[in-house]
Design a protein around this motif. Structure first.
Motif, PDB file in Angstrom:
ATOM      1  N   VAL A   2       0.885  -1.005   0.142  1.00  0.00           N
ATOM      2  CA  VAL A   2       0.242  -0.354  -0.110  1.00  0.00           C
ATOM      3  C   VAL A   2       1.035   1.459  -0.005  1.00  0.00           C
ATOM      4  CG1 VAL A   2      -1.790   1.251   1.273  1.00  0.00           C
ATOM      5  CG2 VAL A   2      -1.756  -1.172   0.687  1.00  0.00           C
ATOM      6  N   GLN A   3       0.148   2.453  -0.862  1.00  0.00           N
ATOM      7  CA  GLN A   3       1.036   3.490  -0.775  1.00  0.00           C
ATOM      8  C   GLN A   3       0.577   4.306  -1.612  1.00  0.00           C
ATOM      9  OE1 GLN A   3       4.130   3.660  -4.033  1.00  0.00           O
ATOM     10  NE2 GLN A   3       6.062   5.043  -2.811  1.00  0.00           N
ATOM     11  N   PHE A   4       0.493   5.938  -0.377  1.00  0.00           N
ATOM     12  CA  PHE A   4      -0.480   6.549  -1.090  1.00  0.00           C
ATOM     13  C   PHE A   4       1.042   7.789  -1.624  1.00  0.00           C
ATOM     14  CE2 PHE A   4      -4.260   4.865   0.628  1.00  0.00           C
ATOM     15  CZ  PHE A   4      -3.968   4.699   1.997  1.00  0.00           C
ATOM     16  N   VAL A   5       0.669   8.518  -2.257  1.00  0.00           N
ATOM     17  CA  VAL A   5       1.553   9.016  -2.980  1.00  0.00           C
ATOM     18  C   VAL A   5       0.589  10.895  -3.293  1.00  0.00           C
ATOM     19  CG1 VAL A   5       2.503  10.234  -5.477  1.00  0.00           C
ATOM     20  CG2 VAL A   5       2.601   7.741  -4.473  1.00  0.00           C
ATOM     21  N   GLY A  15      -8.123  33.496  -2.068  1.00  0.00           N
ATOM     22  CA  GLY A  15      -8.869  33.260  -3.100  1.00  0.00           C
ATOM     23  C   GLY A  15      -8.611  32.594  -4.014  1.00  0.00           C
ATOM     24  N   GLY A  16      -7.392  31.527  -4.844  1.00  0.00           N
ATOM     25  CA  GLY A  16      -7.366  31.333  -5.823  1.00  0.00           C
ATOM     26  C   GLY A  16      -7.339  28.951  -5.147  1.00  0.00           C
ATOM     27  N   SER A  17      -7.115  28.729  -6.555  1.00  0.00           N
ATOM     28  CA  SER A  17      -8.212  27.228  -6.313  1.00  0.00           C
ATOM     29  C   SER A  17      -7.043  26.393  -6.263  1.00  0.00           C
ATOM     30  CB  SER A  17      -9.190  27.074  -7.391  1.00  0.00           C
ATOM     31  OG  SER A  17     -10.041  27.680  -7.529  1.00  0.00           O
ATOM     32  N   LEU A  18      -7.238  25.360  -5.982  1.00  0.00           N
ATOM     33  CA  LEU A  18      -6.068  24.331  -6.159  1.00  0.00           C
ATOM     34  C   LEU A  18      -6.921  22.671  -5.537  1.00  0.00           C
ATOM     35  CD1 LEU A  18      -3.284  24.777  -4.279  1.00  0.00           C
ATOM     36  CD2 LEU A  18      -2.930  24.907  -6.364  1.00  0.00           C
ATOM     37  N   ARG A  19      -6.223  22.097  -7.119  1.00  0.00           N
ATOM     38  CA  ARG A  19      -6.691  20.583  -6.776  1.00  0.00           C
ATOM     39  C   ARG A  19      -5.202  19.504  -6.484  1.00  0.00           C
ATOM     40  NH1 ARG A  19      -9.277  16.478 -11.978  1.00  0.00           N
ATOM     41  NH2 ARG A  19      -6.876  16.377 -12.324  1.00  0.00           N
ATOM     42  N   LEU A  20      -6.291  18.815  -5.548  1.00  0.00           N
ATOM     43  CA  LEU A  20      -5.133  17.925  -4.942  1.00  0.00           C
ATOM     44  C   LEU A  20      -5.691  16.533  -5.701  1.00  0.00           C
ATOM     45  CD1 LEU A  20      -4.645  18.995  -1.464  1.00  0.00           C
ATOM     46  CD2 LEU A  20      -3.319  19.693  -3.695  1.00  0.00           C
ATOM     47  N   SER A  21      -4.647  15.976  -5.636  1.00  0.00           N
ATOM     48  CA  SER A  21      -4.489  14.120  -5.970  1.00  0.00           C
ATOM     49  C   SER A  21      -4.150  13.787  -4.973  1.00  0.00           C
ATOM     50  CB  SER A  21      -4.486  13.813  -7.539  1.00  0.00           C
ATOM     51  OG  SER A  21      -5.007  15.221  -8.962  1.00  0.00           O
ATOM     52  N   CYS A  22      -4.239  11.951  -4.759  1.00  0.00           N
ATOM     53  CA  CYS A  22      -3.675  11.403  -3.642  1.00  0.00           C
ATOM     54  C   CYS A  22      -3.832   9.985  -4.750  1.00  0.00           C
ATOM     55  CB  CYS A  22      -4.206  11.070  -2.308  1.00  0.00           C
ATOM     56  SG  CYS A  22      -3.852   9.370  -1.600  1.00  0.00           S
ATOM     57  N   ALA A  23      -3.492   9.610  -5.274  1.00  0.00           N
ATOM     58  CA  ALA A  23      -3.063   7.881  -5.831  1.00  0.00           C
ATOM     59  C   ALA A  23      -2.649   7.022  -4.559  1.00  0.00           C
ATOM     60  CB  ALA A  23      -2.409   7.714  -7.048  1.00  0.00           C
ATOM     61  N   ALA A  24      -3.832   5.830  -4.833  1.00  0.00           N
ATOM     62  CA  ALA A  24      -3.569   4.637  -3.837  1.00  0.00           C
ATOM     63  C   ALA A  24      -3.227   3.877  -4.452  1.00  0.00           C
ATOM     64  CB  ALA A  24      -4.543   4.460  -3.161  1.00  0.00           C
ATOM     65  N   TYR A  93      -0.728  18.900   3.626  1.00  0.00           N
ATOM     66  CA  TYR A  93      -2.473  17.995   2.565  1.00  0.00           C
ATOM     67  C   TYR A  93      -1.577  16.529   2.756  1.00  0.00           C
ATOM     68  CZ  TYR A  93      -5.060  22.122   2.943  1.00  0.00           C
ATOM     69  OH  TYR A  93      -5.778  23.512   3.568  1.00  0.00           O
ATOM     70  N   TYR A  94      -2.248  15.467   3.685  1.00  0.00           N
ATOM     71  CA  TYR A  94      -2.325  14.248   3.512  1.00  0.00           C
ATOM     72  C   TYR A  94      -3.340  13.545   3.386  1.00  0.00           C
ATOM     73  CZ  TYR A  94       2.323  15.698   5.799  1.00  0.00           C
ATOM     74  OH  TYR A  94       3.516  16.022   6.898  1.00  0.00           O
ATOM     75  N   CYS A  95      -3.317  12.208   2.232  1.00  0.00           N
ATOM     76  CA  CYS A  95      -4.385  10.964   2.441  1.00  0.00           C
ATOM     77  C   CYS A  95      -4.369  10.004   3.079  1.00  0.00           C
ATOM     78  CB  CYS A  95      -4.608  11.131   0.761  1.00  0.00           C
ATOM     79  SG  CYS A  95      -3.683  10.074   0.058  1.00  0.00           S
ATOM     80  N   ASN A  96      -5.005  10.090   3.134  1.00  0.00           N
ATOM     81  CA  ASN A  96      -5.052   8.000   4.035  1.00  0.00           C
ATOM     82  C   ASN A  96      -6.530   7.643   4.544  1.00  0.00           C
ATOM     83  OD1 ASN A  96      -4.628   6.099   5.208  1.00  0.00           O
ATOM     84  ND2 ASN A  96      -2.403   7.291   6.549  1.00  0.00           N
ATOM     85  N   ALA A  97      -6.582   5.776   4.165  1.00  0.00           N
ATOM     86  CA  ALA A  97      -7.351   5.369   4.505  1.00  0.00           C
ATOM     87  C   ALA A  97      -8.125   5.642   5.367  1.00  0.00           C
ATOM     88  CB  ALA A  97      -7.114   4.314   4.478  1.00  0.00           C
ATOM     89  N   VAL A  98      -9.012   5.325   5.954  1.00  0.00           N
ATOM     90  CA  VAL A  98     -10.188   5.765   7.383  1.00  0.00           C
ATOM     91  C   VAL A  98     -10.791   5.469   7.197  1.00  0.00           C
ATOM     92  CG1 VAL A  98     -10.948   7.417   5.905  1.00  0.00           C
ATOM     93  CG2 VAL A  98     -10.845   7.841   8.204  1.00  0.00           C
ATOM     94  N   VAL A 104      -6.871   5.932  11.435  1.00  0.00           N
ATOM     95  CA  VAL A 104      -6.775   6.039   9.306  1.00  0.00           C
ATOM     96  C   VAL A 104      -6.053   4.399  10.063  1.00  0.00           C
ATOM     97  CG1 VAL A 104      -5.824   8.636   9.372  1.00  0.00           C
ATOM     98  CG2 VAL A 104      -4.147   6.385  10.666  1.00  0.00           C
ATOM     99  N   LYS A 105      -5.819   3.781   7.934  1.00  0.00           N
ATOM    100  CA  LYS A 105      -5.630   2.398   8.691  1.00  0.00           C
ATOM    101  C   LYS A 105      -4.103   2.408   7.659  1.00  0.00           C
ATOM    102  CE  LYS A 105      -8.017   0.437   9.502  1.00  0.00           C
ATOM    103  NZ  LYS A 105      -8.314  -0.435  10.788  1.00  0.00           N
ATOM    104  N   TRP A 106      -3.118   3.378   7.230  1.00  0.00           N
ATOM    105  CA  TRP A 106      -1.820   3.286   6.656  1.00  0.00           C
ATOM    106  C   TRP A 106      -1.760   4.363   7.068  1.00  0.00           C
ATOM    107  CZ3 TRP A 106      -0.782  -1.594   5.937  1.00  0.00           C
ATOM    108  CH2 TRP A 106       0.478  -1.911   5.078  1.00  0.00           C
ATOM    109  N   TYR A 107      -0.105   3.744   6.655  1.00  0.00           N
ATOM    110  CA  TYR A 107       0.933   4.803   7.159  1.00  0.00           C
ATOM    111  C   TYR A 107       0.770   5.719   6.071  1.00  0.00           C
ATOM    112  CZ  TYR A 107       3.461   1.239   9.060  1.00  0.00           C
ATOM    113  OH  TYR A 107       3.568  -0.699   9.778  1.00  0.00           O
ATOM    114  N   TRP A 108       1.200   7.489   6.198  1.00  0.00           N
ATOM    115  CA  TRP A 108       1.587   8.611   5.567  1.00  0.00           C
ATOM    116  C   TRP A 108       1.882   8.686   4.528  1.00  0.00           C
ATOM    117  CZ3 TRP A 108      -2.957  11.107   6.758  1.00  0.00           C
ATOM    118  CH2 TRP A 108      -3.326  10.675   8.552  1.00  0.00           C
TER     119      TRP A 108
END
Length: 118
Positions: A2-5, A15-24, A93-98, A104-108
């Motif tokens: 398992v890996q989160f990127v 006022g700006g915008s961003l889109r974050l992605s997390c590939a698991a 910013y981080y993602c994880n399974a929850v 949380v279910k895995w390493y950061w």
């Protein structure tokens, strides 16, 4: 394995915008909900948004109406669309399974830096 990127962070003006992605990678994506967390300097990591396997969402009060979490189950990817960004959104910013108890279910992973500044 398992890996989160996480990716998509950067420097943006207020006022700006961003889109974050997390590939698991690995099977964990199809077993649990997914969450986006953030940690600002000197502060504890906090849950910003969560999406369940069924697609239900929850948000931190301070980001409601500005952030949207979504997931693409075919691509094993979870997104965080961030609009109307404020300086106080600056963090890694981080993602994880929850799970349903918000554990949380895995390493950061390494996270992605978001800096909101003029």
């Amino acid at each position: 394995q398992v890996q989160f990127v996480e990716s998509g962070g950067g420097l943006v003006q207020p006022g700006g915008s961003l889109r974050l992605s997390c590939a698991a990678s690995g099977s964990i994506f199809n077993l649990y909900g997914m969450g986006w967390y953030r940690q600002a300097p000197g502060k504890q990591r906090e849950l910003v948004a969560r999406i369940t396997l069924g697609g239900s969402t929850n948000y931190l009060d301070s980001v409601k109406g500005r952030f949207t979490i979504s997931r693409d189950n075919a691509e094993n990817t979870v997104y965080l669309h961030m609009n109307s960004l404020k300086p106080e959104d600056t963090a890694v910013y981080y993602c994880n399974a929850v799970d349903s108890n918000l554990r949380v279910k895995w390493y950061w992973g390494q996270g992605t830096q978001v800096t909101v500044s003029s």
